[in-house]
Design an enzyme around this catalytic site. Sequence first.
Site, PDB file in Angstrom:
ATOM      1  N   GLY A 122       0.831  -1.195   0.000  1.00  0.00           N
ATOM      2  CA  GLY A 122       0.000   0.000   0.000  1.00  0.00           C
ATOM      3  C   GLY A 122       0.865   1.244   0.000  1.00  0.00           C
ATOM      4  O   GLY A 122       2.034   1.222  -0.400  1.00  0.00           O
ATOM      5  N   GLY A 123       0.303   2.335   0.506  1.00  0.00           N
ATOM      6  CA  GLY A 123       1.027   3.612   0.527  1.00  0.00           C
ATOM      7  C   GLY A 123       2.307   3.526   1.343  1.00  0.00           C
ATOM      8  O   GLY A 123       3.197   4.379   1.220  1.00  0.00           O
ATOM      9  N   GLY A 168      24.977  12.357 -29.536  1.00  0.00           N
ATOM     10  CA  GLY A 168      24.505  13.032 -28.324  1.00  0.00           C
ATOM     11  C   GLY A 168      24.990  12.316 -27.084  1.00  0.00           C
ATOM     12  O   GLY A 168      25.228  12.944 -26.035  1.00  0.00           O
ATOM     13  N   ALA A 169      25.154  11.000 -27.185  1.00  0.00           N
ATOM     14  CA  ALA A 169      25.592  10.238 -26.020  1.00  0.00           C
ATOM     15  C   ALA A 169      27.010  10.640 -25.602  1.00  0.00           C
ATOM     16  O   ALA A 169      27.360  10.575 -24.426  1.00  0.00           O
ATOM     17  CB  ALA A 169      25.514   8.751 -26.317  1.00  0.00           C
TER      18      ALA A 169
HETATM   19  C1  HXC Z   1      -3.176  -4.125  12.509  1.00  0.00           C
HETATM   20  C2  HXC Z   1      -2.193  -6.016  11.716  1.00  0.00           C
HETATM   21  C3  HXC Z   1      -2.012  -5.420  10.452  1.00  0.00           C
HETATM   22  C4  HXC Z   1      -2.477  -4.090  10.285  1.00  0.00           C
HETATM   23  C5  HXC Z   1      -1.214  -7.403  10.373  1.00  0.00           C
HETATM   24  N1  HXC Z   1      -1.692  -7.236  11.609  1.00  0.00           N
HETATM   25  N2  HXC Z   1      -1.425  -6.301   9.633  1.00  0.00           N
HETATM   26  N3  HXC Z   1      -2.763  -5.355  12.731  1.00  0.00           N
HETATM   27  N4  HXC Z   1      -3.036  -3.480  11.338  1.00  0.00           N
HETATM   28  N5  HXC Z   1      -2.325  -3.465   9.126  1.00  0.00           N
HETATM   29  C6  HXC Z   1      -1.657  -8.194  12.682  1.00  0.00           C
HETATM   30  C7  HXC Z   1      -2.553  -9.365  12.457  1.00  0.00           C
HETATM   31  O1  HXC Z   1      -3.847  -9.082  12.933  1.00  0.00           O
HETATM   32  C8  HXC Z   1      -1.884 -10.450  13.289  1.00  0.00           C
HETATM   33  O2  HXC Z   1      -2.178 -10.223  14.641  1.00  0.00           O
HETATM   34  C9  HXC Z   1      -0.425 -10.127  13.137  1.00  0.00           C
HETATM   35  O3  HXC Z   1      -0.359  -8.762  12.711  1.00  0.00           O
HETATM   36  C10 HXC Z   1       0.279 -10.963  12.106  1.00  0.00           C
HETATM   37  O4  HXC Z   1      -0.527 -10.959  10.927  1.00  0.00           O
HETATM   38  P1  HXC Z   1      -0.891 -12.280  10.120  1.00  0.00           P
HETATM   39  O5  HXC Z   1      -1.973 -11.918   9.200  1.00  0.00           O
HETATM   40  O6  HXC Z   1      -1.137 -13.385  11.079  1.00  0.00           O
HETATM   41  O7  HXC Z   1       0.463 -12.568   9.371  1.00  0.00           O
HETATM   42  P2  HXC Z   1       0.661 -13.135   7.917  1.00  0.00           P
HETATM   43  O8  HXC Z   1      -0.189 -14.327   7.696  1.00  0.00           O
HETATM   44  O9  HXC Z   1       2.134 -13.285   7.770  1.00  0.00           O
HETATM   45  O10 HXC Z   1       0.179 -11.988   6.931  1.00  0.00           O
HETATM   46  C11 HXC Z   1       0.855 -10.763   6.907  1.00  0.00           C
HETATM   47  C12 HXC Z   1       0.033  -9.758   6.094  1.00  0.00           C
HETATM   48  C13 HXC Z   1      -1.422  -9.718   6.613  1.00  0.00           C
HETATM   49  C14 HXC Z   1       0.047 -10.205   4.621  1.00  0.00           C
HETATM   50  C15 HXC Z   1       0.749  -8.412   6.173  1.00  0.00           C
HETATM   51  O11 HXC Z   1      -1.353  -9.535   8.029  1.00  0.00           O
HETATM   52  C16 HXC Z   1      -2.209  -8.615   6.038  1.00  0.00           C
HETATM   53  O12 HXC Z   1      -2.724  -8.737   4.919  1.00  0.00           O
HETATM   54  N6  HXC Z   1      -2.402  -7.549   6.837  1.00  0.00           N
HETATM   55  C17 HXC Z   1      -3.216  -6.437   6.404  1.00  0.00           C
HETATM   56  C18 HXC Z   1      -2.484  -5.652   5.388  1.00  0.00           C
HETATM   57  C19 HXC Z   1      -3.218  -4.394   5.021  1.00  0.00           C
HETATM   58  O13 HXC Z   1      -4.268  -4.462   4.349  1.00  0.00           O
HETATM   59  N7  HXC Z   1      -2.716  -3.282   5.564  1.00  0.00           N
HETATM   60  C20 HXC Z   1      -3.284  -2.015   5.249  1.00  0.00           C
HETATM   61  C21 HXC Z   1      -2.689  -1.638   3.937  1.00  0.00           C
HETATM   62  S1  HXC Z   1      -3.086  -0.050   3.466  1.00  0.00           S
HETATM   63  P3  HXC Z   1      -2.281 -11.444  15.696  1.00  0.00           P
HETATM   64  O14 HXC Z   1      -2.700 -10.769  16.966  1.00  0.00           O
HETATM   65  O15 HXC Z   1      -3.275 -12.395  15.152  1.00  0.00           O
HETATM   66  O16 HXC Z   1      -0.908 -12.011  15.757  1.00  0.00           O
HETATM   67  C22 HXC Z   1      -1.881   0.823   4.050  1.00  0.00           C
HETATM   68  C23 HXC Z   1      -2.069   2.245   3.711  1.00  0.00           C
HETATM   69  C24 HXC Z   1      -0.868   3.027   4.062  1.00  0.00           C
HETATM   70  O17 HXC Z   1      -1.001   0.396   4.660  1.00  0.00           O
HETATM   71  C25 HXC Z   1      -1.125   4.377   3.527  1.00  0.00           C
HETATM   72  C26 HXC Z   1       0.042   5.266   3.704  1.00  0.00           C
HETATM   73  C27 HXC Z   1      -0.177   6.545   3.031  1.00  0.00           C
END
Ligand code: HXC
Length: 514
Positions: free
Chosen positions: A169-170, A404-405
Site C-alpha cells: 500500500g502507501g 549526443g551520447a
Molecule cells: C493491525 C495487523 C495489520 C495491520 C497485520 N496485523 N497487519 N494489525 N493493522 N495493518 C496483525 C494481524 O492481525 C496479526 O495479529 C499479526 O499482525 C500478524 O498478521 P498475520 O496476518 O497473522 O500474518 P501473515 O499471515 O504473515 O500476513 C501478513 C500480512 C497480513 C500479509 C501483512 O497480516 C495482512 O494482509 N495484513 C493487512 C495488510 C493491510 O491491508 N494493511 C493495510 C494496507 S493499506 P495477531 O494478533 O493475530 O498475531 C496501508 C495504507 C498506508 O497500509 C497508507 C500510507 C499513506
Amino acid sequence: MLEIIDKFDQLRAQARMGGGEERIHAQHRRGKLTARERLEVLMDQGTFEELDTFVEHNCADFGMQETHVAGDGVVTGFGLIHGRRVFAFSQDFTVFGGSLSESNARKICKIMDMAVKVGSPIIGINDSGGARIQEGVASLAGYAEVFQRNVMASGVVPQISAIMGPCAGGAVYSPALTDFILMVKDTSYMFLTGPDVVKTVTHEEVTAEQLGGAVTHATRSGVADFAFDNDLNLIRHLRKLLSFLPSSNRAPRECIATGDDPKRQILSLDTLVPDDPQRPYDMKELIEKVVDNHDFMEVQAGYAKNIIIGFARMGGQSVGIVANQPLVLAGCLDIASSVKAARFVRFCDCFHIPIITFVDVPGFLPGLQQELGGIIKHGAKLLFAFAEATVPKITVIIRKAYGGAYDVMSSKHLRGDLNYAWPNAEIAVMGPKGAAEIIFRNEIRKADDPEAKLKEVTAAYAANFANPFIAARKGFIDDVIMPRDTRFRVIRGLQTIAGKQLSNPWKKHDNLPL
Ligand code: HXC
C-alpha cells in the site's frame, strides 16, 4: 532502590520480547530475524541504544485498550556502523504485525529528526502489515509525517531502506523516497495493491513474489537496488554500502588507507578492447581492475544492465562509477539506463562523492518503443544530472563516444574536470559506417561495386575521424592516456581536483525533466 532496579529490568526484558515467544518463533521459522536481532547485527557490536522502549499506542477502539505492548511495534534508536553514528528504526512484525500506529510513527519521526540535526544516516528496516487498521486516519497521518521527513532529509543525510518482510500500500512510499532499497528474496515484497486486488481489478493472476518480490524489483521494475538471499546477507551488504557514504552532506570527504598502490599499472588493459569495434568486452572487468583491491559494489546490478553504476575506492577515496556496458545492447543508452544512471549521479552529487565515468557508447537506442516511451525526456535526465553536478568529475573514453551520447556521458562540455581517452577511442557524430553511408551516398550509389565502395569509404572515414586526436586537438579531451595507466591517472586526477569549488546559480530548485 534495588527493588526498583529489579522491576525496571523486568519491564525492559518484557519489552524486548516484543509480541512474545510464539510470534518470535514464527518469525524465525520463516527464516527472518526479529527487529531487535536485525539491529544487533547491523550495528557495531554492543553499540545499539534503544529509545522509546516503553512507548505504547493510544488507541481505544476495537478492544485495543486491552492490548498494549511496550514499544508498539517498532524498535528505534542509534548506534555505530564502522565507528560512525547512524540512526535506525526496525519494524517489529511480532507486535501488531509491525503495523504503523500514531505512536509508532512518532517514534520513527523522532529519530529521523535527530539524525538530520546531527548529520547522520537514517536506516529503516521495513517488516510491516502497513497502516494500523484499528487506528484509521491517525495511522495515515503518521505515514505522511514520515514521508515529509524523508523528503526533507533527502540530500542532507543518506537514507537507506531494508525491506525484510511485507511492505504494501502507501507504505511503500517511504522506502521509495529514500536513497537505496535493499530487499530479501522470498520473504519480502513491495507493492501498492496485492495479488487479490490485482486479480479483482485486472483479472491477472500473480503471486506476491512475481508482483513485488526482491527479484522482480531488482531486475524488472528497478525499484530495488539490491536483492539478497537472506537477512544476514542483506545486513552485511548494508554495512558495506554505508562504508562508501559520508554521514551527511556537511561531512568532509574521507580518504582511507586501502593498501592498494595508486601507481599500480594494469598491463592487461592494453588488450581488453578487441580490435574489431563491433565486438563487445566486459566493462566490469575494467572497473574491477582499476579500483582499489578490485572491490566494486555494484548498485542495481540486475536492472538496465547496459549501464553500470556503483561505488568503489580509488586511492582510498570513495567514488561513484558510471560506465556503459558494451556486453548489453552494445552499451547504448535507453530509457531505463538513463534514469538509473541519472539518479545515481544526483546521489553522488548530493553527498560530494566524485564521479568517474567510463565511456563506450554507440548512441541512444533507436526504436519506436523508446521514442514512444519518452527517451527524449528520460535521456535528458542523465544529461541534466551530469550537467548540474558540481562534484569532481573524471571521464575516460574507452572506445566509442558517438553523437549526443558523447555529450551526455560527462563530457568536457558538461564541466567534466579531467577528460581522458584511450588511444583507440572513437569520438564522432556516429559510427564510421553510418557516417560514410550518408556523406558518400552518391559515390556509393554510382560505384560498380557499391559494397566494396562502402567498405573503402568507411575505412577512410574511420582512419581520419574515428580517433581521439581531433577531440584532443580541440582540448575536448585533456589527454590521451595508455590503458595500463588508467588507474594511476584517475587517482592522480582525483587528488589534483580534490579541492574543487564550483556552485550553480541560486535557485529555489531546478526543474529536472521528470
Ligand atoms: C493491525 C495487523 C495489520 C495491520 C497485520 N496485523 N497487519 N494489525 N493493522 N495493518 C496483525 C494481524 O492481525 C496479526 O495479529 C499479526 O499482525 C500478524 O498478521 P498475520 O496476518 O497473522 O500474518 P501473515 O499471515 O504473515 O500476513 C501478513 C500480512 C497480513 C500479509 C501483512 O497480516 C495482512 O494482509 N495484513 C493487512 C495488510 C493491510 O491491508 N494493511 C493495510 C494496507 S493499506 P495477531 O494478533 O493475530 O498475531 C496501508 C495504507 C498506508 O497500509 C497508507 C500510507 C499513506
